[in-house]
Scaffold this motif. Sequence first.
Motif, PDB file in Angstrom:
ATOM      1  N   LEU A   1       0.829  -1.206   0.000  1.00  0.00           N
ATOM      2  CA  LEU A   1       0.000   0.000   0.000  1.00  0.00           C
ATOM      3  C   LEU A   1       0.868   1.263   0.000  1.00  0.00           C
ATOM      4  N   LYS A   2       0.505   2.218  -0.839  1.00  0.00           N
ATOM      5  CA  LYS A   2       1.216   3.484  -0.932  1.00  0.00           C
ATOM      6  C   LYS A   2       0.276   4.633  -0.541  1.00  0.00           C
ATOM      7  N   ILE A   3       0.869   5.695  -0.030  1.00  0.00           N
ATOM      8  CA  ILE A   3       0.070   6.840   0.413  1.00  0.00           C
ATOM      9  C   ILE A   3      -0.739   7.435  -0.734  1.00  0.00           C
ATOM     10  N   HIS A   4      -0.158   7.475  -1.930  1.00  0.00           N
ATOM     11  CA  HIS A   4      -0.883   8.086  -3.054  1.00  0.00           C
ATOM     12  C   HIS A   4      -2.162   7.312  -3.393  1.00  0.00           C
ATOM     13  N   GLN A   5      -2.192   5.996  -3.080  1.00  0.00           N
ATOM     14  CA  GLN A   5      -3.408   5.224  -3.333  1.00  0.00           C
ATOM     15  C   GLN A   5      -4.534   5.658  -2.384  1.00  0.00           C
ATOM     16  N   VAL A   6      -4.165   5.910  -1.132  1.00  0.00           N
ATOM     17  CA  VAL A   6      -5.160   6.377  -0.156  1.00  0.00           C
ATOM     18  C   VAL A   6      -5.631   7.777  -0.516  1.00  0.00           C
ATOM     19  N   THR A   7      -4.693   8.625  -0.958  1.00  0.00           N
ATOM     20  CA  THR A   7      -5.045   9.992  -1.348  1.00  0.00           C
ATOM     21  C   THR A   7      -6.032   9.994  -2.517  1.00  0.00           C
ATOM     22  N   LYS A   8      -5.745   9.197  -3.531  1.00  0.00           N
ATOM     23  CA  LYS A   8      -6.633   9.116  -4.690  1.00  0.00           C
ATOM     24  C   LYS A   8      -8.015   8.647  -4.277  1.00  0.00           C
ATOM     25  N   TRP A   9      -8.056   7.704  -3.335  1.00  0.00           N
ATOM     26  CA  TRP A   9      -9.340   7.168  -2.875  1.00  0.00           C
ATOM     27  C   TRP A   9     -10.154   8.233  -2.149  1.00  0.00           C
ATOM     28  N   HIS A  10      -9.560   8.887  -1.133  1.00  0.00           N
ATOM     29  CA  HIS A  10     -10.372   9.808  -0.337  1.00  0.00           C
ATOM     30  C   HIS A  10     -10.747  11.067  -1.125  1.00  0.00           C
ATOM     31  N   GLU A  11      -9.899  11.465  -2.084  1.00  0.00           N
ATOM     32  CA  GLU A  11     -10.249  12.629  -2.898  1.00  0.00           C
ATOM     33  C   GLU A  11     -11.368  12.309  -3.891  1.00  0.00           C
ATOM     34  N   GLY A  12     -11.540  11.049  -4.205  1.00  0.00           N
ATOM     35  CA  GLY A  12     -12.585  10.650  -5.142  1.00  0.00           C
ATOM     36  C   GLY A  12     -13.908  10.282  -4.489  1.00  0.00           C
ATOM     37  N   LEU A  13     -14.006  10.459  -3.173  1.00  0.00           N
ATOM     38  CA  LEU A  13     -15.238  10.099  -2.474  1.00  0.00           C
ATOM     39  C   LEU A  13     -16.370  11.082  -2.740  1.00  0.00           C
ATOM     40  N   GLY A  14     -16.022  12.294  -3.150  1.00  0.00           N
ATOM     41  CA  GLY A  14     -17.054  13.290  -3.403  1.00  0.00           C
ATOM     42  C   GLY A  14     -17.710  13.818  -2.146  1.00  0.00           C
ATOM     43  N   VAL A  15     -16.934  13.885  -1.050  1.00  0.00           N
ATOM     44  CA  VAL A  15     -17.463  14.364   0.228  1.00  0.00           C
ATOM     45  C   VAL A  15     -16.598  15.519   0.718  1.00  0.00           C
ATOM     46  N   SER A  16     -17.002  16.147   1.810  1.00  0.00           N
ATOM     47  CA  SER A  16     -16.269  17.286   2.354  1.00  0.00           C
ATOM     48  C   SER A  16     -14.911  16.851   2.894  1.00  0.00           C
ATOM     49  N   SER A  17     -14.021  17.826   3.096  1.00  0.00           N
ATOM     50  CA  SER A  17     -12.698  17.520   3.626  1.00  0.00           C
ATOM     51  C   SER A  17     -12.794  16.947   5.038  1.00  0.00           C
ATOM     52  N   THR A  18     -13.812  17.340   5.787  1.00  0.00           N
ATOM     53  CA  THR A  18     -13.996  16.792   7.133  1.00  0.00           C
ATOM     54  C   THR A  18     -14.311  15.305   7.068  1.00  0.00           C
ATOM     55  N   THR A  19     -15.191  14.922   6.150  1.00  0.00           N
ATOM     56  CA  THR A  19     -15.526  13.502   5.993  1.00  0.00           C
ATOM     57  C   THR A  19     -14.340  12.728   5.442  1.00  0.00           C
ATOM     58  N   GLN A  20     -13.571  13.339   4.548  1.00  0.00           N
ATOM     59  CA  GLN A  20     -12.348  12.703   4.054  1.00  0.00           C
ATOM     60  C   GLN A  20     -11.364  12.483   5.195  1.00  0.00           C
ATOM     61  N   ASN A  21     -11.287  13.432   6.096  1.00  0.00           N
ATOM     62  CA  ASN A  21     -10.436  13.291   7.282  1.00  0.00           C
ATOM     63  C   ASN A  21     -10.857  12.071   8.098  1.00  0.00           C
ATOM     64  N   ASP A  22     -12.170  11.911   8.286  1.00  0.00           N
ATOM     65  CA  ASP A  22     -12.690  10.747   9.015  1.00  0.00           C
ATOM     66  C   ASP A  22     -12.322   9.446   8.301  1.00  0.00           C
ATOM     67  N   ALA A  23     -12.433   9.450   6.971  1.00  0.00           N
ATOM     68  CA  ALA A  23     -12.146   8.244   6.192  1.00  0.00           C
ATOM     69  C   ALA A  23     -10.691   7.819   6.340  1.00  0.00           C
ATOM     70  N   VAL A  24      -9.781   8.777   6.226  1.00  0.00           N
ATOM     71  CA  VAL A  24      -8.349   8.460   6.360  1.00  0.00           C
ATOM     72  C   VAL A  24      -8.034   8.009   7.787  1.00  0.00           C
ATOM     73  N   ALA A  25      -8.667   8.649   8.767  1.00  0.00           N
ATOM     74  CA  ALA A  25      -8.446   8.268  10.164  1.00  0.00           C
ATOM     75  C   ALA A  25      -8.855   6.818  10.404  1.00  0.00           C
ATOM     76  N   ILE A  26      -9.940   6.381   9.776  1.00  0.00           N
ATOM     77  CA  ILE A  26     -10.387   4.991   9.928  1.00  0.00           C
ATOM     78  C   ILE A  26      -9.380   4.033   9.294  1.00  0.00           C
ATOM     79  N   MET A  27      -8.845   4.401   8.129  1.00  0.00           N
ATOM     80  CA  MET A  27      -7.806   3.576   7.505  1.00  0.00           C
ATOM     81  C   MET A  27      -6.589   3.456   8.414  1.00  0.00           C
ATOM     82  N   GLN A  28      -6.153   4.570   8.969  1.00  0.00           N
ATOM     83  CA  GLN A  28      -4.987   4.556   9.850  1.00  0.00           C
ATOM     84  C   GLN A  28      -5.259   3.739  11.104  1.00  0.00           C
ATOM     85  N   ARG A  29      -6.470   3.860  11.641  1.00  0.00           N
ATOM     86  CA  ARG A  29      -6.816   3.092  12.847  1.00  0.00           C
ATOM     87  C   ARG A  29      -6.787   1.597  12.555  1.00  0.00           C
TER      88      ARG A  29
END
Length: 348
Positions: free
Chosen positions: A98-126
């Motif tokens: 897994l590479k960071i750019h893959q996670v970035t591409k995923w959360h930026e393509g969710l079509g949600v606010s930056s706050t929700t993207q923050n939640d999404a990445v936090a769940i991946m990290q957890r």
Amino acid sequence: MARPAKPFFRKQTQSWYCSLSGKQFSLGKDKQLAFQKFHELMANREEHLQNRFSLYELSQAYLDWCQANRKPATYKLHRHFLKSFIEAVGRRLQASQLKIHQVTKWHEGLGVSSTTQNDAVAIMQRMLNWAVEQSYISRNPITGMKKPKRKRRDVYYTAEQWAQIREHANGSLVDLLDFLYCTGCRPQEARLIESRHIHNDLVIFPSDESKGQNEPRVIYLAPKAKTIIDNQLLKFPEGPLFRNERGVPWTKNAIVLRLRRISEKIGFRVIAYGARHSWATEALMNGGVDPISVALLMGHKDTTMVSRVYSHLAKNPVFLRQQAHRATPTRNHEQISSSAEPPSATDK
């Protein structure tokens, strides 16, 4: 006696493989390179064994743990984002790949606010940190990844704005909004209140139902809030007290949709958390309540959140001027005034 691990050739694929702890590793088609890769694999045997799990396998193991140890809403949210991520990268991708750019591409393509993207990445990290804790993998491949910035929800309303909101709200929504405005509680807390939580002029959520699940959450009911609760108890003696006109308990989405329609009518953004923030602002500015008490009444452990969320008070010169006058002791003020008098002619 078990045979020592060594490469083997498979005719169907015309490729070399080896097995480590029941998992097969492809070594390629070239024999010389295959044996070279095999020896490298054996030299780093422990690391390869730890990193043999796919992200899909890790996500399933984590969700099983989450379902058993976290609230249903937390499990549902984590499952939603992890399912979305696995669909984006595929089930076969290993954690070590897994590479960071893959996670970035995923959360930026969710079509949600930056706050929700923050939640999404936090769940991946957890999930990945949990996998490290449980020795499924040796390291978190996205450690240090910067999460999207959260948008602050420091929306608050003046008395005139609140009157507009109430004018365009109707039915049972008014009771819910008034309760939020009277208590400063979280919208989710209001939605979950049942008769079993009511203890005279207190609403008490046991620790296993409170945010963080560390200690009980107590909401203190001022007279108006107590009247609202008493009226709701008469209508709904069992189950959630706040419901819509059809007698169905309010959901987060239902509240958001109703407030969105009100926003369109009155020309400014209306959110449920705005009532909570307005309560705190009024308590600090006009009620004379100290920040520590405000924080505790809102269910915070300390004043950190109050200081961060209500930083807009720093932009209110009238309020700060009043606080400056209150902060100056009268005796010191008199001493400063007397010492500031111009010297007489004899002093010169």
